[in-house]
Design an enzyme around this catalytic site. Structure first.
Site, PDB file in Angstrom:
ATOM      1  CG  HIS A  35      -2.121  -0.927   0.996  1.00 22.67           C
ATOM      2  ND1 HIS A  35      -3.289  -0.544   0.385  1.00 22.67           N
ATOM      3  CD2 HIS A  35      -2.262  -2.242   1.309  1.00 22.67           C
ATOM      4  CE1 HIS A  35      -4.115  -1.591   0.336  1.00 22.67           C
ATOM      5  NE2 HIS A  35      -3.507  -2.629   0.883  1.00 22.67           N
ATOM      6  N   GLY A 127      -5.042 -11.702  -4.426  1.00 23.21           N
ATOM      7  CA  GLY A 127      -3.947 -10.763  -4.193  1.00 23.21           C
ATOM      8  C   GLY A 127      -2.713 -11.078  -5.021  1.00 23.21           C
ATOM      9  CB  SER A 129      -1.495  -9.178 -10.021  1.00 23.67           C
ATOM     10  OG  SER A 129      -1.190  -8.223  -9.078  1.00 23.67           O
ATOM     11  CB  SER A 130      -6.078 -13.018 -11.372  1.00 25.73           C
ATOM     12  OG  SER A 130      -7.012 -12.392 -10.534  1.00 25.73           O
ATOM     13  CG  ASP A 175      -1.125  -5.111  -8.602  1.00 28.37           C
ATOM     14  OD1 ASP A 175      -0.197  -5.055  -7.787  1.00 28.37           O
ATOM     15  OD2 ASP A 175      -2.321  -5.111  -8.288  1.00 28.37           O
TER      16      ASP A 175
HETATM   17  C1  GLA Z   1      -3.420  -3.998  -4.963  1.00 30.18           C
HETATM   18  C2  GLA Z   1      -3.244  -2.826  -5.921  1.00 30.18           C
HETATM   19  C3  GLA Z   1      -1.790  -2.336  -5.959  1.00 30.18           C
HETATM   20  C4  GLA Z   1      -1.255  -2.118  -4.545  1.00 30.18           C
HETATM   21  C5  GLA Z   1      -1.571  -3.295  -3.639  1.00 30.18           C
HETATM   22  C6  GLA Z   1      -1.225  -3.035  -2.185  1.00 30.18           C
HETATM   23  O1  GLA Z   1      -2.737  -5.104  -5.437  1.00 30.18           O
HETATM   24  O2  GLA Z   1      -3.657  -3.181  -7.214  1.00 30.18           O
HETATM   25  O3  GLA Z   1      -1.685  -1.191  -6.743  1.00 30.18           O
HETATM   26  O4  GLA Z   1      -1.734  -0.914  -4.017  1.00 30.18           O
HETATM   27  O5  GLA Z   1      -2.950  -3.660  -3.669  1.00 30.18           O
HETATM   28  O6  GLA Z   1       0.140  -2.941  -2.028  1.00 30.18           O
END
Ligand code: GLA
Length: 392
Positions: A35, A127, A129-130, A175
């Site tokens: 974040h 979490g 990034s699909s 991501d």
């Molecule tokens: C998600 C968002 C990213 C990032 C993360 C937290 O994956 O897509 O841009 O902010 O949360 O680190």
């Protein structure tokens, strides 16, 4: 992935009008820097050996058809390149429409439709990034098919604006960047202010990156994500205004100690504390990796979790339970929640020799506590998006 099988499936579903081509984009795991990307901080993700495969061919008309082997019950979804407004019923196809719309809005010529097939092996909504993987694989394909001449960085920025402006998730750049720029055996130190990166060789010796999916669906994660972003932005603005710094990634702990008390709202103050300390921790973790100090690298990861849990409040009881387990397991170096949070996955660094015991023990006690199993994956660090050879 069995590419021949994908090609066979493609030919069964579609009547290819022209030559078919194949592309791949990985998922990513963020080792540290949670974040902070949308504040212009430093993050340290890497691409993983799970991802999204796409087979595509150009059509002679304006239709764009999509078939996902992950959602076969939805059959072939039909669209048209002249009708790109979003419908809530579009589901995964909204990414296809969003990418095409963004390209057209930016003046790129997509003059014909296409038929595409997708197959991914990244757990959805965990979490990893699909969605960024799907966006980037689409862009790789369209870039090639329509000779758009987009650079990798341009693709990353377009994918991010699709998330922000079409899908409505106010995410940062991490991501899409990691998915596109990943490199075998390397982590990526990404400066989200400058949008520039440096590769960091990831030599974990006899340890492995273990990803543990809590299998707890992320609840309300999009609205809470946007809420955290608003809270922390307002708090950081207060500190920036008083300090002599221009960017968040220049702030030090001293700045927080000197000006943090000017943030009247206690919740927002904690949000700022997380962002500032996490950014510094990411740089420290990077230095530890460069200096081959895996113990310190693991400690940074552990501290990151505490900060995400206590100050940013984006963890969950399932994630905390897993992190606690890893920390107490002899042979593990560190663990933290990864991605947006509120469910999803833990990333951990665990010694190869204990992985089997680790997996068995965690599965038993987690299932006893929550009534369902976690999923545990060993992640190899792979390359970013690329074209694939369909003959293999
Ligand atoms: C998600 C968002 C990213 C990032 C993360 C937290 O994956 O897509 O841009 O902010 O949360 O680190």
């Amino acid at each position: 992935m069995n590419i021949k099988k994908l090609v066979k499936e493609y030919k069964e579903v579609f009547n290819a009008h022209s030559e078919i081509k194949g592309y791949f984009a990985p998922g990513r795991v963020n080792l540290i820097g949670g974040h902070v990307d949308y504040h212009g901080g430093f993050v340290l993700p890497c691409a993983i050996n799970y991802g999204t495969y796409m087979i595509i061919s150009k059509r002679n008309d304006q239709l764009m058809n999509g078939y996902s082997m992950n959602f076969t019950e939805q059959g072939v979804i039909k669209g048209n390149i002249d009708h790109l407004e979003r419908n809530l019923s579009d589901d995964w196809f909204s990414y296809v429409k969003g990418i095409v719309k963004m390209l057209v809005d930016k003046g790129y010529s997509i003059d014909k439709g296409f038929d595409l097939l997708l197959n991914g092996n990244i757990p959805n909504g965990a979490g990893l990034s699909s969605s960024a993987s799907l966006e980037i694989v689409l862009l790789e394909g369209l870039n090639d098919l329509f000779n758009l001449n987009l650079s990798t960085k341009e693709m990353v920025l377009i994918a991010q604006s699709v998330e922000n402006d079409y899908i409505g998730v106010n995410c940062g750049i991490m991501d899409q960047y990691a998915v596109a720029f990943g490199k075998d055996n390397n982590a990526i130190l990404l400066d989200c202010e400058k949008i520039e990166h440096e590769y960091v060789p990831l030599d974990l010796k006899d340890n492995k990156i273990l990803i543990i999916n809590s299998n707890k669906q992320r609840k309300l994660s999009e609205s809470k994500y946007n809420e955290r972003r608003t809270e922390s932005t307002s708090a950081l603005d207060t500190i920036l205004e008083k300090s002599d710094k221009t960017f968040v990634n220049q702030l030090t702990e001293k700045d927080y100690l000197s000006f943090g008390n000017l943030i009247k709202n206690e919740t927002n103050r904690k949000r700022a504390k997380h962002v500032i300390t996490e950014n510094l921790r990411t740089k420290k973790a990077h230095d530890a990796l460069i200096n081959d100090n895996l113990i310190e690298f693991g400690q940074c990861i552990n501290e990151s979790h505490i900060s995400l849990k206590e100050d940013y409040e984006v963890s969950s009881k399932e994630l905390d339970f897993i992190v606690e387990f890893v920390r107490e397991f002899k042979g593990s170096l560190g663990a933290r929640m990864t991605g947006a949070g509120f469910g999803g996955c833990v990333v951990s660094i665990v010694n190869d020799a204990v992985i089997e015991d680790f997996t068995n023990e965690l599965t038993i006690i987690y299932t006893k506590k929550f009534g369902y199993k976690p999923s545990i994956y060993i992640a190899d660090v792979g390359n970013g998006s690329n074209k694939i050879d369909l003959e293999k």
